[in-house]
Design a protein around this motif. Sequence first.
Motif, short mmCIF file in Angstrom:
data_model
loop_
_atom_site.label_atom_id
_atom_site.label_comp_id
_atom_site.label_asym_id
_atom_site.label_seq_id
_atom_site.Cartn_x
_atom_site.Cartn_y
_atom_site.Cartn_z
N ASP A 34 -53.71 15.65 37.16
CA ASP A 34 -54.53 15.07 38.22
C ASP A 34 -54.01 13.70 38.63
OD1 ASP A 34 -56.83 15.33 39.98
OD2 ASP A 34 -57.75 13.73 38.82
N VAL A 35 -53.55 12.90 37.66
CA VAL A 35 -53.00 11.58 37.97
C VAL A 35 -51.75 11.73 38.83
CG1 VAL A 35 -52.08 9.42 37.05
CG2 VAL A 35 -53.95 10.57 35.85
N LEU A 36 -50.87 12.66 38.46
CA LEU A 36 -49.61 12.83 39.19
C LEU A 36 -49.85 13.38 40.60
CD1 LEU A 36 -47.16 14.32 36.52
CD2 LEU A 36 -47.58 11.94 37.12
N VAL A 114 -54.95 -2.82 26.34
CA VAL A 114 -54.35 -1.71 25.59
C VAL A 114 -52.93 -2.05 25.17
CG1 VAL A 114 -53.64 0.72 25.70
CG2 VAL A 114 -55.72 -0.03 26.90
N ARG A 115 -52.58 -1.71 23.95
CA ARG A 115 -51.21 -1.86 23.47
C ARG A 115 -50.67 -0.50 23.01
NH1 ARG A 115 -53.93 -4.96 18.90
NH2 ARG A 115 -54.10 -3.51 17.14
N ASN A 116 -49.35 -0.43 22.88
CA ASN A 116 -48.71 0.74 22.28
C ASN A 116 -48.96 2.03 23.07
OD1 ASN A 116 -47.07 1.91 20.36
ND2 ASN A 116 -48.74 2.29 18.91
N SER A 117 -48.83 1.93 24.40
CA SER A 117 -49.03 3.10 25.26
C SER A 117 -47.72 3.47 25.94
CB SER A 117 -50.13 2.80 26.29
OG SER A 117 -50.41 3.94 27.09
N ASN A 118 -47.81 4.23 27.01
CA ASN A 118 -46.66 4.67 27.78
C ASN A 118 -46.97 4.56 29.28
OD1 ASN A 118 -44.37 5.99 26.02
ND2 ASN A 118 -46.28 6.63 25.05
N HIS A 119 -46.01 4.91 30.11
CA HIS A 119 -46.19 4.89 31.56
C HIS A 119 -47.43 5.70 31.93
CE1 HIS A 119 -45.34 5.93 35.80
NE2 HIS A 119 -44.59 4.85 35.83
N TYR A 120 -48.34 5.12 32.74
CA TYR A 120 -49.61 5.81 33.00
C TYR A 120 -49.79 6.29 34.43
CZ TYR A 120 -52.08 1.54 34.85
OH TYR A 120 -52.51 0.46 35.58
N GLY A 121 -48.75 6.22 35.25
CA GLY A 121 -48.87 6.69 36.63
C GLY A 121 -49.31 5.59 37.56
N ILE A 122 -50.06 5.93 38.61
CA ILE A 122 -50.50 4.92 39.56
C ILE A 122 -51.69 4.15 38.99
CG2 ILE A 122 -49.64 6.00 41.67
CD1 ILE A 122 -52.47 7.10 42.14
N ALA A 123 -51.62 2.83 39.11
CA ALA A 123 -52.68 1.97 38.57
C ALA A 123 -54.01 2.25 39.26
CB ALA A 123 -52.30 0.51 38.75
N GLY A 124 -53.96 2.58 40.55
CA GLY A 124 -55.19 2.77 41.31
C GLY A 124 -56.00 3.98 40.90
N TYR A 125 -55.39 4.94 40.21
CA TYR A 125 -56.17 6.09 39.74
C TYR A 125 -57.31 5.63 38.85
CZ TYR A 125 -57.27 10.62 37.62
OH TYR A 125 -57.93 11.75 37.20
N TYR A 126 -57.02 4.65 38.02
CA TYR A 126 -58.00 4.20 37.03
C TYR A 126 -59.03 3.25 37.64
CZ TYR A 126 -54.22 6.26 34.49
OH TYR A 126 -53.25 7.15 34.09
N SER A 127 -58.59 2.37 38.55
CA SER A 127 -59.57 1.51 39.22
C SER A 127 -60.53 2.35 40.05
CB SER A 127 -58.87 0.46 40.09
OG SER A 127 -58.09 1.05 41.11
#
Length: 358
Positions: A34-36, A114-127
């Motif tokens: 869904d993010v992609l 958050v620490r120790n994560s990976n690439h999360y896609g577009i920032a705006g998905y989460y906002s």
Amino acid sequence: MQAIYVQENELRSYCQRAFEAYGFSNQEAEIITDVLVTADLYGIETHGSQRLEMYRQHIQKGYIKVGRQPEIAFETPISAVVDGKQAMGQLVGKFGMELAITKAKQSGIGMVTVRNSNHYGIAGYYSNMALPHGLIGVSMTNSFPIVVPTYGRSPMMGTNPIAVSIAAEPTPFYLDIATSVAAVGKVEVCNKKGVDLPTGWGINEQGVDELNPKHLIDCVRSRMGGLYPLGGSQELFGSHKGYGLAVLVEFLTASLSQGTTANHVQESDVMGVGHYFMAIDPKLFGNPDEITRHWSKYLQELRDSEKALGQTRIYTHGEKEYETEAILCERGVPILPKTIEEMKQLAEQLNIEWNIAA
């Protein structure tokens, strides 16, 4: 290079099966997909399905640990530090933003680093996740070092996007911007298209502007050259402003979480990306409906203001994305032929059905 249009349902089905083949659960694969696909539908080709090859590499190299779950490392009623445990960035991102939303509902504001994560896609998905809850949403992330400081040539920051989502009529205000001149994905797209970069996007190992996208990518990988901060190469055009915003994002994502700043990301077998999420209940400031009406009135006044010579429209942030989504849901998602070829090869490697009519 002509793009190939792929129907949304075909693209979702392919991505879903690909991530399940990696070992993600049905629900996890659905979140990642869904993010992609949301990025693709918004017209942000840099962060949609063209990222599949990058995720394949990161999973194979062990940066992304399939099956890992993020955990809360520190918590107060309004804040938290989350350890991503090297899980898929989209799963960590959803966990972090949902936690911020829960805290905002309870206390008026929620802040999660958050620490120790990976690439999360577009920032705006989460906002944007905050909007259905009547909240204001904020999302940021650092990344692999890609951006040079003003007057520097060694990359020290990520593209470090800042995303903010605020309810408004007729469409929400949706700001999602990199703090660099361009996202590195745009350099990758130029490389796939075989076209030169615009002057002023990046600097090479010699300390001069680089127009060859392949060479700039190589410079980034060798950490000798990179993209300019928002504003370009000099203070004359505001380079120091983009530089300062990028460093601020590093503080919120990496220093507050006691994680990894961009210049140390991916130095070993850990990617170490950091994120920051915030949700705010407008009730802290009065009647939410009145605040939305006041904000919507200003946005409409912006659209109706006098246009520059030869221009017919002033956009407010989010309009282009929502209009593009409506069009692409009908027409299909444009995907470059080289990305289609990567997707075909991935289907063969994962032994999944190739269902895309391209």
